[in-house]
Write a protein that holds these residues in place. Sequence first.
Motif, short mmCIF file in Angstrom:
data_model
loop_
_atom_site.label_atom_id
_atom_site.label_comp_id
_atom_site.label_asym_id
_atom_site.label_seq_id
_atom_site.Cartn_x
_atom_site.Cartn_y
_atom_site.Cartn_z
N ARG A 187 0.83 -1.20 0.00
CA ARG A 187 0.00 0.00 0.00
C ARG A 187 0.87 1.25 0.00
O ARG A 187 0.58 2.23 -0.72
CB ARG A 187 -0.92 0.00 1.22
CG ARG A 187 -1.71 1.30 1.40
CD ARG A 187 -2.55 1.23 2.66
NE ARG A 187 -3.23 2.49 2.92
CZ ARG A 187 -2.71 3.50 3.63
NH1 ARG A 187 -1.48 3.38 4.14
NH2 ARG A 187 -3.39 4.61 3.82
N SER A 188 1.93 1.26 0.80
CA SER A 188 2.81 2.42 0.83
C SER A 188 3.47 2.65 -0.53
O SER A 188 3.56 3.81 -0.99
CB SER A 188 3.89 2.21 1.90
OG SER A 188 3.32 2.07 3.18
N GLN A 189 3.91 1.59 -1.17
CA GLN A 189 4.49 1.71 -2.50
C GLN A 189 3.47 2.23 -3.51
O GLN A 189 3.78 3.05 -4.38
CB GLN A 189 5.04 0.36 -2.96
CG GLN A 189 6.21 -0.15 -2.14
CD GLN A 189 7.48 0.61 -2.44
OE1 GLN A 189 7.72 1.03 -3.57
NE2 GLN A 189 8.31 0.77 -1.43
N THR A 190 2.24 1.74 -3.39
CA THR A 190 1.18 2.14 -4.32
C THR A 190 0.84 3.61 -4.16
O THR A 190 0.63 4.34 -5.15
CB THR A 190 -0.07 1.28 -4.10
OG1 THR A 190 0.27 -0.10 -4.23
CG2 THR A 190 -1.15 1.62 -5.12
N LEU A 191 0.76 4.08 -2.93
CA LEU A 191 0.47 5.50 -2.69
C LEU A 191 1.54 6.39 -3.32
O LEU A 191 1.24 7.51 -3.78
CB LEU A 191 0.38 5.77 -1.18
CG LEU A 191 -0.84 5.20 -0.46
CD1 LEU A 191 -0.71 5.42 1.04
CD2 LEU A 191 -2.12 5.83 -0.99
N SER A 192 2.77 5.93 -3.35
CA SER A 192 3.84 6.70 -3.98
C SER A 192 3.75 6.66 -5.50
O SER A 192 3.89 7.68 -6.18
CB SER A 192 5.20 6.17 -3.51
OG SER A 192 6.26 6.80 -4.18
N LEU A 193 3.46 5.46 -6.04
CA LEU A 193 3.44 5.31 -7.50
C LEU A 193 2.22 5.95 -8.16
O LEU A 193 2.30 6.39 -9.30
CB LEU A 193 3.50 3.82 -7.87
CG LEU A 193 4.83 3.10 -7.63
CD1 LEU A 193 4.67 1.61 -7.89
CD2 LEU A 193 5.91 3.67 -8.53
N ARG A 194 1.10 5.99 -7.43
CA ARG A 194 -0.12 6.48 -8.06
C ARG A 194 -0.06 7.97 -8.41
O ARG A 194 -0.87 8.46 -9.19
CB ARG A 194 -1.33 6.21 -7.16
CG ARG A 194 -1.45 7.12 -5.96
CD ARG A 194 -2.58 6.69 -5.04
NE ARG A 194 -3.87 6.67 -5.69
CZ ARG A 194 -4.67 7.73 -5.83
NH1 ARG A 194 -4.27 8.90 -5.37
NH2 ARG A 194 -5.83 7.63 -6.42
N GLU A 195 0.89 8.68 -7.85
CA GLU A 195 1.05 10.09 -8.16
C GLU A 195 2.05 10.33 -9.29
O GLU A 195 2.29 11.48 -9.65
CB GLU A 195 1.51 10.86 -6.91
CG GLU A 195 0.63 10.66 -5.69
CD GLU A 195 -0.81 11.09 -5.93
OE1 GLU A 195 -1.01 12.02 -6.75
OE2 GLU A 195 -1.72 10.52 -5.29
#
Length: 303
Positions: free
Chosen positions: A179-187
């Motif tokens: 989830r932490s990685q996804t929050l970074s990549l989604r931007e």
Amino acid sequence: MTVTVMPDMATGTSRATLRRNFWRGVWRVLCRKPSRMAGVIIVLGFAVMGVIGPLVYPANLPRDDNALYASPSLQHPFGTDFEGTDVLALVVTGARYVLLTGLATALITVALGTLIGLFAGFRRGGWDSALMRLTDLNLAIPGLPLLLVLSTVWKFTSPLEMGLVLGLLGWGGVARAVRSQTLSLRERGFIEAARGLGLPTRHIIGRELLPSMAPYIAMNMLIAVTGAVYAQVGLFFLGVLPFDANNWGVMLNLAVFSGGALTTPSALPYLLAPLLAILLLTLGIVLIVDAMDEIFNPRLREE
């Protein structure tokens, strides 16, 4: 005469070229340090042991009452146990349970953790809150007391059963990290562009986010294997689970609590053999993880 290349054919050719270049890069990284190739050989050796070992040795290993705790020899490289059974045969036949449990645990842990972490991090809002509360609940479940209760009604004779329970108990940490990685990549720009084009969520997660996180997920899967090996061996060693299946944890328990390995020098090989197997398997996985870190991170590649 002009030759027209079809788009699908060109795309297929480019993908094939990328795959070839990727595997060539993997081979170069592995060959750059002999220790990494040694890690691959160790893990493959254990995989072969788990597949072929039970086919080579009979289901009921022979016992020799006249060779109790026999010293290591050509016939018995690691000696025999307190029943006169070859220790090497016990290690080899017990590898399948340990490896299958580790693989099943890793697959379930990574699959659930990745799915929940990706979806929660990408959708955010109510879905994120609900899935993270579920993850917190998973992280709060006391694994050992639960296994103690389950062992009273569940014999865990199958490695898949053990892997299922350990996987369902262990996906929370992976979900949080993904989830932490996804929050970074989604931007990032390529995700914003995909959303701007109106691509469905399934496409963005499966084709855009997941490939970018594949290295991280693969490394977590290997680490989950080692965690599962330690967990199951520890549970069998402590006697939490019944001894209906031969594996390295059962060997350690019998060596310490029944075989007197801590007080009898002749029994030490029976104790050290499974410990050596666990150490080698862990070492092989650690060396492969080291190679994967360089394969998927160009900044770490040496010239």
